[in-house]
Design a protein around this motif. Structure first.
Motif, PDB file in Angstrom:
ATOM      1  N   ILE A 140      -0.878  11.788  -1.276  1.00  0.00           N
ATOM      2  CA  ILE A 140      -1.266  11.576   0.294  1.00  0.00           C
ATOM      3  C   ILE A 140      -0.113  11.877   0.828  1.00  0.00           C
ATOM      4  O   ILE A 140       0.870  11.312   1.023  1.00  0.00           O
ATOM      5  CB  ILE A 140      -1.818  10.108   0.601  1.00  0.00           C
ATOM      6  N   PRO A 141      -0.114  12.707   1.962  1.00  0.00           N
ATOM      7  CA  PRO A 141       0.961  12.958   2.888  1.00  0.00           C
ATOM      8  C   PRO A 141       1.483  11.736   3.541  1.00  0.00           C
ATOM      9  O   PRO A 141       1.109  10.646   3.669  1.00  0.00           O
ATOM     10  CB  PRO A 141       0.479  13.865   3.940  1.00  0.00           C
ATOM     11  N   GLN A 142       3.067  11.599   3.454  1.00  0.00           N
ATOM     12  CA  GLN A 142       4.055  10.426   3.782  1.00  0.00           C
ATOM     13  C   GLN A 142       3.445   9.878   5.148  1.00  0.00           C
ATOM     14  O   GLN A 142       3.231   8.663   5.294  1.00  0.00           O
ATOM     15  CB  GLN A 142       5.194  10.655   3.548  1.00  0.00           C
ATOM     16  N   GLN A 143       3.011  10.843   5.978  1.00  0.00           N
ATOM     17  CA  GLN A 143       2.729  10.335   7.761  1.00  0.00           C
ATOM     18  C   GLN A 143       1.464   9.338   7.506  1.00  0.00           C
ATOM     19  O   GLN A 143       1.088   8.811   8.549  1.00  0.00           O
ATOM     20  CB  GLN A 143       2.761  11.500   8.512  1.00  0.00           C
ATOM     21  N   TYR A 144       0.606   9.492   6.531  1.00  0.00           N
ATOM     22  CA  TYR A 144      -0.651   8.880   6.578  1.00  0.00           C
ATOM     23  C   TYR A 144      -0.748   7.481   5.750  1.00  0.00           C
ATOM     24  O   TYR A 144      -1.784   6.817   5.447  1.00  0.00           O
ATOM     25  CB  TYR A 144      -1.639   9.636   5.708  1.00  0.00           C
ATOM     26  N   LEU A 145       0.542   6.892   5.764  1.00  0.00           N
ATOM     27  CA  LEU A 145       0.554   5.473   5.385  1.00  0.00           C
ATOM     28  C   LEU A 145      -0.352   4.649   6.056  1.00  0.00           C
ATOM     29  O   LEU A 145      -0.991   3.886   5.318  1.00  0.00           O
ATOM     30  CB  LEU A 145       2.069   5.110   5.308  1.00  0.00           C
ATOM     31  N   THR A 146      -0.141   4.788   7.230  1.00  0.00           N
ATOM     32  CA  THR A 146      -0.859   3.961   8.029  1.00  0.00           C
ATOM     33  C   THR A 146      -2.830   4.091   8.091  1.00  0.00           C
ATOM     34  O   THR A 146      -3.222   3.019   7.921  1.00  0.00           O
ATOM     35  CB  THR A 146      -0.659   3.655   9.801  1.00  0.00           C
ATOM     36  N   LEU A 147      -2.793   5.089   7.802  1.00  0.00           N
ATOM     37  CA  LEU A 147      -4.304   5.408   7.394  1.00  0.00           C
ATOM     38  C   LEU A 147      -4.852   4.991   6.130  1.00  0.00           C
ATOM     39  O   LEU A 147      -5.827   4.100   6.021  1.00  0.00           O
ATOM     40  CB  LEU A 147      -4.693   7.126   7.259  1.00  0.00           C
ATOM     41  N   PHE A 174      -3.750   1.115  13.102  1.00  0.00           N
ATOM     42  CA  PHE A 174      -4.983   1.325  12.309  1.00  0.00           C
ATOM     43  C   PHE A 174      -5.942   2.298  12.736  1.00  0.00           C
ATOM     44  O   PHE A 174      -6.964   2.248  12.191  1.00  0.00           O
ATOM     45  CB  PHE A 174      -5.360   0.114  11.560  1.00  0.00           C
ATOM     46  N   GLU A 175      -5.786   2.802  14.124  1.00  0.00           N
ATOM     47  CA  GLU A 175      -7.001   3.383  14.725  1.00  0.00           C
ATOM     48  C   GLU A 175      -6.586   4.849  14.784  1.00  0.00           C
ATOM     49  O   GLU A 175      -5.334   5.135  14.856  1.00  0.00           O
ATOM     50  CB  GLU A 175      -6.901   2.640  16.159  1.00  0.00           C
ATOM     51  N   ILE A 176      -7.351   5.701  14.423  1.00  0.00           N
ATOM     52  CA  ILE A 176      -7.409   6.797  14.178  1.00  0.00           C
ATOM     53  C   ILE A 176      -6.663   7.708  15.438  1.00  0.00           C
ATOM     54  O   ILE A 176      -5.952   8.642  15.389  1.00  0.00           O
ATOM     55  CB  ILE A 176      -8.566   7.547  13.797  1.00  0.00           C
ATOM     56  N   ILE A 214       0.875  -1.228  -0.037  1.00  0.00           N
ATOM     57  CA  ILE A 214      -0.084  -0.087  -0.011  1.00  0.00           C
ATOM     58  C   ILE A 214       0.942   1.053   0.001  1.00  0.00           C
ATOM     59  O   ILE A 214       1.962   1.183   0.689  1.00  0.00           O
ATOM     60  CB  ILE A 214      -1.026   0.088   1.174  1.00  0.00           C
ATOM     61  N   ILE A 215       0.493   2.170  -0.920  1.00  0.00           N
ATOM     62  CA  ILE A 215       1.614   3.224  -1.003  1.00  0.00           C
ATOM     63  C   ILE A 215       0.729   4.724  -0.690  1.00  0.00           C
ATOM     64  O   ILE A 215      -0.485   4.568  -1.003  1.00  0.00           O
ATOM     65  CB  ILE A 215       2.152   3.184  -2.452  1.00  0.00           C
ATOM     66  N   THR A 216       1.398   5.815  -0.443  1.00  0.00           N
ATOM     67  CA  THR A 216       0.896   7.179  -0.364  1.00  0.00           C
ATOM     68  C   THR A 216       0.971   7.937  -1.847  1.00  0.00           C
ATOM     69  O   THR A 216      -0.020   8.822  -2.172  1.00  0.00           O
ATOM     70  CB  THR A 216       1.482   7.990   0.621  1.00  0.00           C
ATOM     71  N   ASP A 217       2.033   7.602  -2.354  1.00  0.00           N
ATOM     72  CA  ASP A 217       2.472   8.605  -3.710  1.00  0.00           C
ATOM     73  C   ASP A 217       2.800  10.110  -3.343  1.00  0.00           C
ATOM     74  O   ASP A 217       2.528  10.775  -4.176  1.00  0.00           O
ATOM     75  CB  ASP A 217       1.368   8.423  -4.847  1.00  0.00           C
ATOM     76  N   ALA A 218       3.288   9.947  -1.869  1.00  0.00           N
ATOM     77  CA  ALA A 218       3.480  11.254  -1.408  1.00  0.00           C
ATOM     78  C   ALA A 218       4.161  12.080  -2.519  1.00  0.00           C
ATOM     79  O   ALA A 218       5.088  11.872  -3.000  1.00  0.00           O
ATOM     80  CB  ALA A 218       4.478  11.106   0.005  1.00  0.00           C
TER      81      ALA A 218
END
Length: 380
Positions: free
Chosen positions: A304-311, A363-365, A297-301
């Motif tokens: 999507i901002p890099q820090q939201y990979l887990t989101l 994975f919890e917000i 799973i990627i962000t393509d930062a």
């Protein structure tokens, strides 16, 4: 010697977590087990906390796309030429960019970052740690893949110059690969005779590791037909390939499972900004994983901002992906995708001491990243 004591450890090398200790020395993991704190000079009490491998993103533009900048800070597309295999991400990566520190705050410790998708061939990606001052000291692997792109991006960027159809994109790739093979054959035939060696060609020199299969093509492809074209060209020209974005991968999952190539999926969050994204979905990584594909799973930062990979992984879980598969998709799978799994991606003896300590499931917000260590040194 550092000991992380009494944490709930998710090694990812095995599915089941356990409560235990981890010893770190000289930037490496030296032991994982029980009652190890007596061997340490420094102890982190992780009682009630979770310990994960540092998160890995296989496809990003971190450090090349300047934070809070648009045109003046974008160093990831060389727009003067549709064929730029001689470009190297290492020469654009800025460790001081704010987005790199933000990545650490999200627990992302390693990224594959490099040229964007404007060009048919864009240049080489690097695998890099997210902590450091000088990029040369942050590199895990200088050349992990050669970026190429199918579909709307190169068509749009170069429609007034030399590329306005999908046919042209594929033809340019085949031509470059054939020229590289011919160039290599002439060099070999010259047998060191300077008078016979072909004139130096920096583009063809950069393509040699692709032709010799030292590195794969990193193929930007969203639509199902573009994915198949990428695979067709790779098979015809006998080169390795990884599939990037794979937006319509869920429509052809059974075919992709048979191809047995690494697949990265994303960025799945946000508006469909072009027609080839109309079928994007957070269901895609779960469907591909269930079909037997190795999915990252990627962000393509900065998309999507890099820090939201887990989101992004959390949203894939919400859309049906198995939780452990989602964890693998941001740790060991991208490490394999980048071919650096001997160093990162799991918590195991001998690997780099890159780990994240959280106060709950990532994975919890409302989960907080409390500590991040990279190469055994505190980065957060």
């Amino acid at each position: 010697m550092l000991c992380v004591k009494n944490g709930t450890i998710f090694t990812v090398a095995q599915q089941q977590e356990f409560v235990g200790d981890m010893l770190v020395k000289d930037g490496k993991i030296v032991e994982i087990g029980q009652n190890l704190s007596g061997k340490a000079d420094e102890v982190i009490d992780a009682t009630g906390l979770f310990v994960f491998p540092g998160f890995v993103d296989a496809h990003s533009h971190l450090g090349l796309a300047g934070y809070a900048m648009r045109f003046e800070g974008m160093d990831f597309n060389e727009l003067t030429d549709s064929m730029t295999p001689h470009m190297e991400a290492i020469d654009s990566f800025n460790p001081q960019d704010e987005s790199v520190k933000m990545a650490i705050e999200g627990g992302v410790t390693t990224v594959g970052t490099g040229p964007g998708s404007a060009n048919v061939i864009g240049g080489t990606f690097i695998a890099v740690k997210t902590a450091g001052t000088r990029v040369d000291d942050m590199i895990v692997k200088r050349k992990v893949a050669m970026k190429c792109a199918f579909g709307e991006n190169p068509k749009f960027q170069y429609k007034e110059k030399d590329t306005c159809t999908r046919m042209a994109v594929a033809a340019k790739l085949r031509t470059m690969l054939r020229k590289t093979k011919e160039y290599m054959a002439k060099k070999e035939a010259a047998a060191g005779d300077v008078s016979k060696i072909p004139a130096y060609d920096e583009k063809l020199e950069a393509m040699i590791p692709v032709v010799t299969k030292e590195i794969p093509f990193k193929a930007h492809a969203h639509r199902a037909d573009d994915i198949f074209t990428a695979l067709r060209v790779a098979n015809e020209m006998d080169v390795r390939i990884t599939l990037e974005h794979c937006t319509e991968g869920h429509l052809i999952a059974d075919y992709l499972a048979k191809e047995n190539v690494p697949i990265s999926v994303g960025p799945s969050l946000g508006h469909a900004t072009k027609i080839e994204l109309r079928n994007k979905s957070f269901e895609t990584p779960g469907i591909l994983a269930k079909a037997g594909c190795e999915v990252s799973i990627i962000t393509d930062a900065p998309v999507i901002p890099q820090q939201y990979l887990t989101l992004c992984a959390a949203l894939a879980i919400k859309s049906g992906m198995d939780k452990f598969e989602a964890l693998k998709a941001i740790t060991i799978n991208p490490a394999r995708h980048l071919e650096i799994q001997d160093r990162v991606g799991t918590l195991e003896k001998g690997k780099d001491a890159d780990f994240v300590i959280t106060d709950g499931c990532p994975f919890e917000i409302d989960t907080k990243v409390l500590k991040v260590y990279i190469n055994g040194v505190s980065a957060l």
